[in-house]
Design an enzyme around this catalytic site. Sequence first.
Site, PDB file in Angstrom:
ATOM      1  N   HIS A  47       2.216  -0.067 -11.748  1.00 47.11           N
ATOM      2  CA  HIS A  47       3.318   0.153 -10.816  1.00 47.11           C
ATOM      3  C   HIS A  47       4.411  -0.859 -11.125  1.00 47.11           C
ATOM      4  CE1 HIS A  47       0.841   2.234  -7.407  1.00 47.11           C
ATOM      5  NE2 HIS A  47       0.532   2.696  -8.615  1.00 47.11           N
ATOM      6  N   GLU A  49       6.004  -2.902  -9.274  1.00 45.48           N
ATOM      7  CA  GLU A  49       5.771  -4.210  -8.656  1.00 45.48           C
ATOM      8  C   GLU A  49       4.780  -5.043  -9.461  1.00 45.48           C
ATOM      9  OE1 GLU A  49       5.588  -1.149  -7.242  1.00 45.48           O
ATOM     10  OE2 GLU A  49       5.663  -1.319  -5.059  1.00 45.48           O
ATOM     11  N   CYS A  77       2.707   0.125  -2.132  1.00 48.79           N
ATOM     12  CA  CYS A  77       1.409   0.690  -1.750  1.00 48.79           C
ATOM     13  C   CYS A  77       0.463  -0.467  -1.396  1.00 48.79           C
ATOM     14  CB  CYS A  77       0.852   1.522  -2.905  1.00 48.79           C
ATOM     15  SG  CYS A  77       0.275   0.538  -4.312  1.00 48.79           S
ATOM     16  N   CYS A  80      -0.213  -2.882  -4.383  1.00 47.69           N
ATOM     17  CA  CYS A  80       0.916  -3.766  -4.690  1.00 47.69           C
ATOM     18  C   CYS A  80       1.122  -4.797  -3.587  1.00 47.69           C
ATOM     19  CB  CYS A  80       2.179  -2.944  -4.921  1.00 47.69           C
ATOM     20  SG  CYS A  80       2.091  -1.954  -6.438  1.00 47.69           S
TER      21      CYS A  80
END
Length: 143
Positions: A47, A49, A77, A80
């Site tokens: 992701h 992040e 999410c 993260c």
Amino acid sequence: MPLALSEARAAAARGEVPVGAVMTDPHGHVVASAGNRTRERHDPTAHAEIEVIRAACQLARSERLPGYRLWVTLEPCPMCAGAISAARIETLYYGADDPRMGGVRHGARVFDHPQCHHRPEIHDGIGAKDSASLLKQFFSNRR
């Protein structure tokens, strides 16, 4: 947030879910920026992040990033959010809410959990309209 949105657009162009992130150091300098790369890397943890947290930690030569600020186009999410807490990031800025998969204001609410040992300062809604529009357009085109 404009740089995070640029990273999100680049992710969309690669066929990734358009989420972008930027990390700034305690002096406000950009140290990392990235978009999602889960499909490209065949890695569910890639992701935006996580990508910028990894890059910033490498540059800082530390697993902790006190004083750092994370800018992301979509509510992180739970995975993260957990990484944000583990890295001790000081401030989180995010754009669009994610009622389905979010882990900050929705769903798991990681930072509200009693076992969460670090809670960043949170500012939401930054560039939310542009972030949400980009996501809606991406998923509309895929249907």
